[in-house]
Design an enzyme around this catalytic site. Structure first.
Site, PDB file in Angstrom:
ATOM      1  N   GLY A 435      42.240  26.279 -21.434  1.00 41.73           N
ATOM      2  CA  GLY A 435      41.914  25.955 -20.042  1.00 41.73           C
ATOM      3  C   GLY A 435      41.841  27.138 -19.114  1.00 41.73           C
ATOM      4  O   GLY A 435      40.798  27.426 -18.545  1.00 41.73           O
ATOM      5  N   SER A 436      42.938  27.881 -18.976  1.00 42.00           N
ATOM      6  CA  SER A 436      42.909  28.950 -17.983  1.00 42.00           C
ATOM      7  C   SER A 436      42.378  30.239 -18.585  1.00 42.00           C
ATOM      8  O   SER A 436      42.584  30.527 -19.760  1.00 42.00           O
ATOM      9  CB  SER A 436      44.305  29.187 -17.410  1.00 42.00           C
ATOM     10  OG  SER A 436      45.208  29.488 -18.430  1.00 42.00           O
ATOM     11  N   HIS A 697      51.094  34.815 -25.975  1.00 41.44           N
ATOM     12  CA  HIS A 697      52.234  35.471 -25.321  1.00 41.44           C
ATOM     13  C   HIS A 697      52.264  36.964 -25.625  1.00 41.44           C
ATOM     14  O   HIS A 697      53.068  37.694 -25.058  1.00 41.44           O
ATOM     15  CB  HIS A 697      53.539  34.806 -25.743  1.00 41.44           C
ATOM     16  CG  HIS A 697      53.612  33.401 -25.252  1.00 41.44           C
ATOM     17  ND1 HIS A 697      53.223  32.329 -26.029  1.00 41.44           N
ATOM     18  CD2 HIS A 697      53.970  32.891 -24.055  1.00 41.44           C
ATOM     19  CE1 HIS A 697      53.361  31.227 -25.315  1.00 41.44           C
ATOM     20  NE2 HIS A 697      53.811  31.535 -24.129  1.00 41.44           N
TER      21      HIS A 697
HETATM   22  N1  GLN Z   1      45.452  24.047 -19.249  1.00 44.32           N
HETATM   23  C1  GLN Z   1      46.596  24.871 -19.008  1.00 44.32           C
HETATM   24  C2  GLN Z   1      46.202  26.346 -19.110  1.00 44.32           C
HETATM   25  O1  GLN Z   1      45.404  26.667 -19.874  1.00 44.32           O
HETATM   26  C3  GLN Z   1      47.707  24.572 -19.967  1.00 44.32           C
HETATM   27  C4  GLN Z   1      48.962  25.371 -19.666  1.00 44.32           C
HETATM   28  C5  GLN Z   1      50.176  24.984 -20.487  1.00 44.32           C
HETATM   29  O2  GLN Z   1      50.077  24.314 -21.489  1.00 44.32           O
HETATM   30  N2  GLN Z   1      51.339  25.382 -20.085  1.00 44.32           N
HETATM   31  O3  GLN Z   1      46.733  27.183 -18.428  1.00 44.32           O
END
Ligand code: GLN
Ligand code: ZN
Length: 761
Positions: A435-436, A697
């Protein structure tokens, strides 16, 4: 006379001083001495607040990073890879260096602790921080009660290296002390160290030490109670009074808890009713002190002090050796509501953060002592907390009229999958992201500029559109199959929706530490929740207009919004979750209407909401699953994705399956064999699953080979037709320079894998 006690007061400071000190030191802007002086000042400030409000003051609470790390250092548990202890250098290496200790969630909360590693058995009293802090305050004329993580909890949360075979080769893995043998062994090794600690404190004049033992509220085996008994029998020989603090739930065995050979026992009387019922029906021993946790340390509401006073009256009949306290540590709350001046009308007076909670304890004591004026505050609290507030009859009606059919989609998965396949026409091993995309400096700058009125809404929106356009171009160029818009408009996946929904407030300064120096601001669900207007439609539709590939509609799920927010206590969690789910369902409908074919509803907090005791699981999963299903009741041809960024599925995979999504993406790169284990056991898994092959990460760029190995592992237990390929989680903390080559490798790897299994690319 009733005494008052409080613990866990936030160390963050009213202006996030803690964060600034720590990050200043890491960046080399302040010296070690300045750091220490700053921390001492913060500590004194905290202790003053305690002493102005309560009788008994804890010390040894201010950790420079994490209290579990401090406890590990106290007993000399330093893994050999860190070498000899060289002060703060070693300390921060262990906390956040290249080979740092594992970071994981503290019980069912959003705080993260460092997992101690117990190598060898030569433990010794290495860093006696409890003693240092005790002396620090004593020199200033303040008598404190050192507070230390109890040995049982310390052991239950630690790991020890174990030699195992993997693919025929010997490897060392870290394992929890989950057998009687290992737990007993390490208890034996550490009891002398804890004893030495107590003796050193006694020599300094300490009368009482409180041990935090939240592990006693989790389901326990009989042998574990034997270990606990042994620990406290031996420690009580040191001749210092011992108190035990338990929180987050009721103690797992009331009688056994009462029988521990210690002086004082704390109970969480807030998280649920069980402790209180046991106190009522089974009584409390005369020779012990009852520390009653009656003030909520996890939720930010003003206490109805009248109710608390009648509870105290009742408790005095059960024990006349009574101390009242907070139920759970106060660090789950922001410091104070004082500076919050932009809250919805009527909300501020209902709130009570850590500082205000201390005051509640003080007022209760003043009333008990008959102090003039104290009753006025009691009356005010009662008036405020019993009046009707922020109700929305329309929302209530909508939830009340839900029927079974609202919780299931029109067609079963198999039939939906057929329609979706035809309609989406994706290759084998579809590639996507979570997503991000990178939230670079310019994104953060523009957001601040917009928030502080330096740029207009129009300018801000234009900027976001440019970022979306760039993200779509990059993804097209890399050749991903399913695209995302990049989430540039979102600072935080929960706060973003909280701001857009009615019935949820966000604060300006309500920061809480989640680990290290990392802070977040939990939204406050204070009323009935609804969605006045579309929340994501504009950005998603714009992204979709730029490409012929499917763009995922991106929503945060109801369970995650609820679990990462504060919530009201006068309404069951189930009801709040359904309200949020209905608001999300409205969004799903709008996205479908706009031609969005795939919608992802993230539930990264689904796992951490799971109750500590198994007996409470069915109720949790029932509302959690139903609220997800309610929010995701899309048309059969709309493909519903969910995302969870961890792999501890072992025990809950059956429940996850019940969520009835079409595709789930999960973490798979750090936890090596876990997927295999889970899916070997789960027969008949038929949902599509996105394998997280890229550990987001780490700044490292994963190679094709590394990612391929992970896919190969998954292919051993799952049919290839079910597999998608994606990163572990969102890419917002990464840089474009890392993301682009990493995703290129990922897409190339997918192509090669398709060829390898004989599918035309
Ligand atoms: N859609 C969110 C992102 O991509 C999911 C974040 C998460 O799972 N903590 O940032
Ligand atoms: Zn994630």
């Amino acid at each position: 006379m009733v005494r008052t006690f409080a613990f866990g007061f936030p160390k963050l400071g009213e202006k996030r001083e803690f964060k600034k000190l720590l990050e200043g030191f890491w960046k080399g802007k302040i010296s070690e001495e300045e750091l220490k002086n700053g921390m001492d000042r913060l500590n004194l400030w905290r202790i003053r607040l305690y002493s102005e409000n309560v009788d008994i003051i804890p010390s040894n609470e201010l950790s420079y990073y994490d209290f579990m790390l401090d406890t590990a250092l106290m007993v000399g548990a330093i893994p050999s890879r860190f070498g000899e202890y060289k002060g703060l250098n070693t300390y921060f290496e262990m906390a956040r260096g290249r080979n740092a200790l594992e970071l994981t969630k503290w019980f069912n909360t959003n705080y993260h602790y460092l997992v101690p590693e117990l190598e060898g058995e030569n433990f010794k009293l290495l860093i006696n921080k409890p003693l240092e802090e005790y002396k620090f305050f004593k020199d200033k004329g303040i008598e404190t009660v050192p507070q230390v993580i109890g040995l049982f909890t310390f052991l239950k949360l630690s790991k020890a290296p174990k030699r195992v075979e993997e693919d025929g080769l010997p490897v060392i893995v870290l394992e929890k002390l989950n057998t009687e043998e290992s737990l007993t062994e390490f208890a034996q090794a550490l009891i002398p160290v804890y004893k030495e600690l107590l003796e050193s404190l006694k020599n300094e004049g300490v009368k009482r030490v409180n041990f935090e033992e939240p592990a006693l509220v989790v389901d326990m085996e009989p042998y574990e109670w034997e270990v606990v008994n042994k620990i406290y029998k031996e420690l009580s020989e040191a001749g210092v009074e011992i108190g035990i603090l338990t929180y987050y739930d009721s103690v797992s065995d009331y009688e056994k808890y009462l029988n521990l050979p210690v002086k004082a026992l704390h109970f969480d009387l807030v998280s649920n009713k069980e402790n209180l019922e046991n106190l009522r029906s089974k009584g409390f021993p005369e020779d012990k002190e009852l520390i009653a946790g009656i003030i909520n340390g996890r939720q930010p509401w003003r206490a109805n002090l009248k109710e608390k006073l009648s509870l105290i009256e009742e408790l005095l009949k059960i024990s006349n050796n009574l101390t009242i306290a907070n139920a759970q540590p106060l660090y789950h709350l922001p410091v104070t509501v004082e500076p919050e001046d932009e809250l919805p009308e009527g909300l501020k007076e209902r709130l009570s953060f850590a500082k205000e909670k201390l005051r509640e304890l003080k007022i209760l004591k003043e009333v008990l002592e008959g102090k003039e004026g104290a009753l006025e505050e009691v009356d005010f609290a009662e008036k405020v907390m019993t009046s009707v507030f922020a109700e929305n009859p329309e929302v209530k009606r909508r939830v009340a009229s839900l029927t079974e059919k609202d919780f299931s989609r029109d067609l079963p998965y198999k039939e939906r999958a057929k329609i979706q396949n035809d309609h989406l026409n994706l290759p084998l091993f579809p590639t996507t992201t979570i997503g991000s995309f990178p939230q670079t400096q310019d994104v953060r700058k523009m957001r601040t500029a917009y928030r502080t009125g330096k740029i207009s809404e129009e300018e801000y929106k234009k900027f976001i559109r440019e970022k979306i356009k760039y993200a779509i171009e990059v993804q097209e160029d890399i050749g991903l199959d399913v695209l995302v818009h990049g989430e540039f408009e979102r600072s935080d996946m929960v706060e973003y929706f909280a701001i857009k929904m009615d019935g949820i407030a966000t604060t300006k300064h309500g920061w809480v530490l989640s680990y290290g120096s990392r802070v977040y601001r939990p939204p406050i669900i204070y009323g009935d929740v609804s969605r006045p207007e579309p929340m994501t439609l504009e950005e998603i539709s714009y992204a979709q207009s730029l490409t012929s590939k499917p763009v995922k509609g991106m929503l945060t799920g109801p369970v995650t919004i609820l679990n990462w927010s504060y919530y009201r206590e006068d309404v069951p969690k189930r009801e709040i979750a359904y309200q949020i789910a209905l608001a999300l369902l409205d969004e799903v409908k709008d996205l479908e209407e706009a031609g969005i074919k795939i919608i992802q509803i993230d539930e990264p907090a689904f796992r951490e909401g799971v109750p500590l005791k198994k007996k409470d699981w069915p109720e949790y999963f029932d509302w959690a699953i139903k609220s997800f299903r309610l929010a995701s009741r899309a048309k059969p041809e709309t493909q519903i994705h969910t995302h969870m960024c961890y792999s501890e599925f072992n025990e809950i995979i059956e429940y996850i399956y019940e969520m009835d999504f079409d595709v789930i993406s999960i973490e798979a790169s750090r936890s090596k064999g876990e997927i295999i284990e889970v899916f070997e056991k789960f027969k008949g898994w038929d949902r599509q699953i996105g394998i997280g092959v890229y550990d987001i990460h780490s700044p490292a760029i994963p190679t094709k080979e590394e990612m391929r190995t992970i896919m190969k592992r998954a292919m051993k237990v799952l049919p290839k037709e079910l597999l998608w390929i994606n990163p572990d989680c969102g890419l917002k903390t990464r840089r474009w320079e890392e993301v682009i080559p990493a995703l290129r490798n990922m897409v190339d790897m997918a192509k090669e894998l398709r060829e390898e299994v004989g599918v035309k690319v």
